[in-house]
Design a protein around this motif. Structure first.
Motif, PDB file in Angstrom:
ATOM      1  N   THR A  48     -17.610  36.142  -1.889  1.00  0.00           N
ATOM      2  CA  THR A  48     -17.547  37.456  -2.510  1.00  0.00           C
ATOM      3  C   THR A  48     -18.819  38.247  -2.237  1.00  0.00           C
ATOM      4  OG1 THR A  48     -16.864  38.567  -4.541  1.00  0.00           O
ATOM      5  CG2 THR A  48     -18.467  36.791  -4.765  1.00  0.00           C
ATOM      6  N   GLN A  49     -18.703  39.551  -2.253  1.00  0.00           N
ATOM      7  CA  GLN A  49     -19.837  40.456  -2.120  1.00  0.00           C
ATOM      8  C   GLN A  49     -20.012  41.179  -3.445  1.00  0.00           C
ATOM      9  OE1 GLN A  49     -18.026  41.875   1.952  1.00  0.00           O
ATOM     10  NE2 GLN A  49     -19.905  42.998   1.552  1.00  0.00           N
ATOM     11  N   ASP A  50     -21.268  41.495  -3.784  1.00  0.00           N
ATOM     12  CA  ASP A  50     -21.478  42.225  -5.035  1.00  0.00           C
ATOM     13  C   ASP A  50     -21.928  43.658  -4.812  1.00  0.00           C
ATOM     14  OD1 ASP A  50     -24.059  41.769  -4.234  1.00  0.00           O
ATOM     15  OD2 ASP A  50     -24.639  40.647  -6.014  1.00  0.00           O
ATOM     16  N   SER A  51     -22.132  44.044  -3.541  1.00  0.00           N
ATOM     17  CA  SER A  51     -22.466  45.445  -3.269  1.00  0.00           C
ATOM     18  C   SER A  51     -21.915  45.860  -1.909  1.00  0.00           C
ATOM     19  CB  SER A  51     -23.972  45.672  -3.339  1.00  0.00           C
ATOM     20  OG  SER A  51     -24.639  44.977  -2.313  1.00  0.00           O
ATOM     21  N   PHE A  52     -21.696  47.184  -1.794  1.00  0.00           N
ATOM     22  CA  PHE A  52     -21.095  47.757  -0.593  1.00  0.00           C
ATOM     23  C   PHE A  52     -21.778  49.082  -0.282  1.00  0.00           C
ATOM     24  CE2 PHE A  52     -18.039  45.183  -2.819  1.00  0.00           C
ATOM     25  CZ  PHE A  52     -17.481  44.406  -1.819  1.00  0.00           C
ATOM     26  N   ALA A  53     -21.701  49.500   0.961  1.00  0.00           N
ATOM     27  CA  ALA A  53     -22.241  50.798   1.375  1.00  0.00           C
ATOM     28  C   ALA A  53     -21.240  51.896   1.021  1.00  0.00           C
ATOM     29  CB  ALA A  53     -22.493  50.803   2.884  1.00  0.00           C
ATOM     30  N   PRO A  54     -21.720  53.114   0.774  1.00  0.00           N
ATOM     31  CA  PRO A  54     -20.805  54.215   0.453  1.00  0.00           C
ATOM     32  C   PRO A  54     -19.758  54.488   1.532  1.00  0.00           C
ATOM     33  CG  PRO A  54     -23.042  54.834  -0.106  1.00  0.00           C
ATOM     34  CD  PRO A  54     -23.118  53.524   0.653  1.00  0.00           C
ATOM     35  N   ASP A  55     -20.065  54.164   2.783  1.00  0.00           N
ATOM     36  CA  ASP A  55     -19.115  54.434   3.861  1.00  0.00           C
ATOM     37  C   ASP A  55     -18.180  53.249   4.157  1.00  0.00           C
ATOM     38  OD1 ASP A  55     -20.988  52.772   5.027  1.00  0.00           O
ATOM     39  OD2 ASP A  55     -21.273  54.010   6.811  1.00  0.00           O
ATOM     40  N   THR A  56     -18.118  52.267   3.264  1.00  0.00           N
ATOM     41  CA  THR A  56     -17.206  51.136   3.426  1.00  0.00           C
ATOM     42  C   THR A  56     -15.770  51.661   3.429  1.00  0.00           C
ATOM     43  OG1 THR A  56     -18.746  49.661   2.286  1.00  0.00           O
ATOM     44  CG2 THR A  56     -16.450  48.943   2.436  1.00  0.00           C
ATOM     45  N   PRO A  57     -15.009  51.417   4.512  1.00  0.00           N
ATOM     46  CA  PRO A  57     -13.661  51.987   4.582  1.00  0.00           C
ATOM     47  C   PRO A  57     -12.668  51.341   3.612  1.00  0.00           C
ATOM     48  CG  PRO A  57     -14.138  50.729   6.562  1.00  0.00           C
ATOM     49  CD  PRO A  57     -15.393  50.750   5.746  1.00  0.00           C
ATOM     50  N   LEU A 113     -18.673  60.043 -11.198  1.00  0.00           N
ATOM     51  CA  LEU A 113     -17.497  60.132 -10.323  1.00  0.00           C
ATOM     52  C   LEU A 113     -17.065  61.559 -10.056  1.00  0.00           C
ATOM     53  CD1 LEU A 113     -15.447  58.363  -8.869  1.00  0.00           C
ATOM     54  CD2 LEU A 113     -14.024  58.474 -10.903  1.00  0.00           C
ATOM     55  N   THR A 114     -17.016  61.884  -8.797  1.00  0.00           N
ATOM     56  CA  THR A 114     -16.443  63.123  -8.322  1.00  0.00           C
ATOM     57  C   THR A 114     -15.609  62.768  -7.105  1.00  0.00           C
ATOM     58  OG1 THR A 114     -18.329  63.574  -6.873  1.00  0.00           O
ATOM     59  CG2 THR A 114     -18.408  64.533  -9.084  1.00  0.00           C
ATOM     60  N   LYS A 115     -14.633  63.545  -6.802  1.00  0.00           N
ATOM     61  CA  LYS A 115     -13.788  63.238  -5.653  1.00  0.00           C
ATOM     62  C   LYS A 115     -14.547  63.610  -4.375  1.00  0.00           C
ATOM     63  CE  LYS A 115      -9.237  63.965  -3.713  1.00  0.00           C
ATOM     64  NZ  LYS A 115      -8.648  62.700  -3.620  1.00  0.00           N
ATOM     65  N   PRO A 116     -14.972  62.595  -3.624  1.00  0.00           N
ATOM     66  CA  PRO A 116     -15.716  62.874  -2.391  1.00  0.00           C
ATOM     67  C   PRO A 116     -14.778  63.215  -1.242  1.00  0.00           C
ATOM     68  CG  PRO A 116     -15.491  60.533  -2.691  1.00  0.00           C
ATOM     69  CD  PRO A 116     -14.840  61.183  -3.893  1.00  0.00           C
ATOM     70  N   SER A 150     -15.259  61.905   1.704  1.00  0.00           N
ATOM     71  CA  SER A 150     -15.102  60.588   2.313  1.00  0.00           C
ATOM     72  C   SER A 150     -16.105  59.643   1.673  1.00  0.00           C
ATOM     73  CB  SER A 150     -15.326  60.653   3.830  1.00  0.00           C
ATOM     74  OG  SER A 150     -16.656  61.033   4.101  1.00  0.00           O
ATOM     75  N   GLY A 151     -15.760  58.386   1.631  1.00  0.00           N
ATOM     76  CA  GLY A 151     -16.674  57.369   1.111  1.00  0.00           C
ATOM     77  C   GLY A 151     -16.596  57.180  -0.394  1.00  0.00           C
ATOM     78  N   TRP A 152     -17.371  56.211  -0.848  1.00  0.00           N
ATOM     79  CA  TRP A 152     -17.449  55.833  -2.259  1.00  0.00           C
ATOM     80  C   TRP A 152     -18.662  56.478  -2.898  1.00  0.00           C
ATOM     81  CZ3 TRP A 152     -14.266  52.094  -4.622  1.00  0.00           C
ATOM     82  CH2 TRP A 152     -13.386  51.427  -3.761  1.00  0.00           C
ATOM     83  N   PRO A 153     -18.552  57.021  -4.103  1.00  0.00           N
ATOM     84  CA  PRO A 153     -19.738  57.486  -4.821  1.00  0.00           C
ATOM     85  C   PRO A 153     -20.629  56.286  -5.169  1.00  0.00           C
ATOM     86  CG  PRO A 153     -17.767  58.456  -5.764  1.00  0.00           C
ATOM     87  CD  PRO A 153     -17.323  57.388  -4.805  1.00  0.00           C
ATOM     88  N   VAL A 154     -21.932  56.468  -5.055  1.00  0.00           N
ATOM     89  CA  VAL A 154     -22.888  55.423  -5.413  1.00  0.00           C
ATOM     90  C   VAL A 154     -22.741  55.144  -6.904  1.00  0.00           C
ATOM     91  CG1 VAL A 154     -25.362  54.903  -5.619  1.00  0.00           C
ATOM     92  CG2 VAL A 154     -24.469  56.028  -3.548  1.00  0.00           C
ATOM     93  N   GLY A 155     -22.772  53.864  -7.282  1.00  0.00           N
ATOM     94  CA  GLY A 155     -22.671  53.500  -8.686  1.00  0.00           C
ATOM     95  C   GLY A 155     -22.133  52.100  -8.875  1.00  0.00           C
ATOM     96  N   ALA A 181     -21.147  46.907  -6.910  1.00  0.00           N
ATOM     97  CA  ALA A 181     -21.917  48.143  -6.834  1.00  0.00           C
ATOM     98  C   ALA A 181     -21.752  48.775  -5.463  1.00  0.00           C
ATOM     99  CB  ALA A 181     -23.396  47.873  -7.092  1.00  0.00           C
ATOM    100  N   VAL A 182     -21.879  50.084  -5.429  1.00  0.00           N
ATOM    101  CA  VAL A 182     -21.952  50.830  -4.173  1.00  0.00           C
ATOM    102  C   VAL A 182     -23.348  51.403  -4.129  1.00  0.00           C
ATOM    103  CG1 VAL A 182     -21.056  52.781  -2.849  1.00  0.00           C
ATOM    104  CG2 VAL A 182     -19.480  51.309  -4.137  1.00  0.00           C
ATOM    105  N   LYS A 183     -24.111  51.018  -3.089  1.00  0.00           N
ATOM    106  CA  LYS A 183     -25.524  51.428  -2.985  1.00  0.00           C
ATOM    107  C   LYS A 183     -25.774  52.207  -1.723  1.00  0.00           C
ATOM    108  CE  LYS A 183     -27.092  47.244  -5.271  1.00  0.00           C
ATOM    109  NZ  LYS A 183     -27.970  46.121  -5.197  1.00  0.00           N
TER     110      LYS A 183
END
Length: 111
Positions: A42-51, A80-83, A85-90, A109-111
């Motif tokens: 498992t991973q506990d964090s991801f980049a905002p541009d993770t597809p 949270l706002t609708k981006p 593209s990508g995930w909002p950091v948080g 988390a998204v970092k």
């Protein structure tokens, strides 16, 4: 012989809503959150541009056959706002419920 059932879900960002509850119990094991569909760890964090972010879990014998299983992807703290593209950091959590009752959750988390 009982063979654990496995669930696999992928989420691309569209929108998330929050539901909270203080009831937690068994029901799921070997929960894995990852960028890989068939990951072993498992991973506990991801980049905002993770597809895509995948989650898999095995149902335990506590979950009766014929139960309705739901998985909610919840924004915990992301402004949270609708981006475009990508995930909002948080921070986020994935909540597993059976027949409308929350059973397990896992955070990331998204970092």
């Amino acid at each position: 012989m009982h063979r654990p059932q496995q669930l696999l879900f992928a989420l691309t960002f569209t929108a998330m809503t929050a539901v909270s509850s203080s009831i937690w119990a068994a029901g799921f094991e070997n929960i894995i959150v990852s960028t890989e569909k068939d990951a072993d760890t498992t991973q506990d964090s991801f980049a905002p541009d993770t597809p895509k972010i995948f989650v898999s879990a095995e149902l335990t014998e506590d979950v009766p056959a014929g139960s309705t299983v739901n998985i909610a992807w919840i924004s915990v703290d992301s402004a949270l706002t609708k981006p475009n593209s990508g995930w909002p950091v948080g921070t986020y959590k994935i909540e597993f419920s059976v027949d409308g009752k929350p059973m397990e959750s896992v955070g990331f988390a998204v970092k």
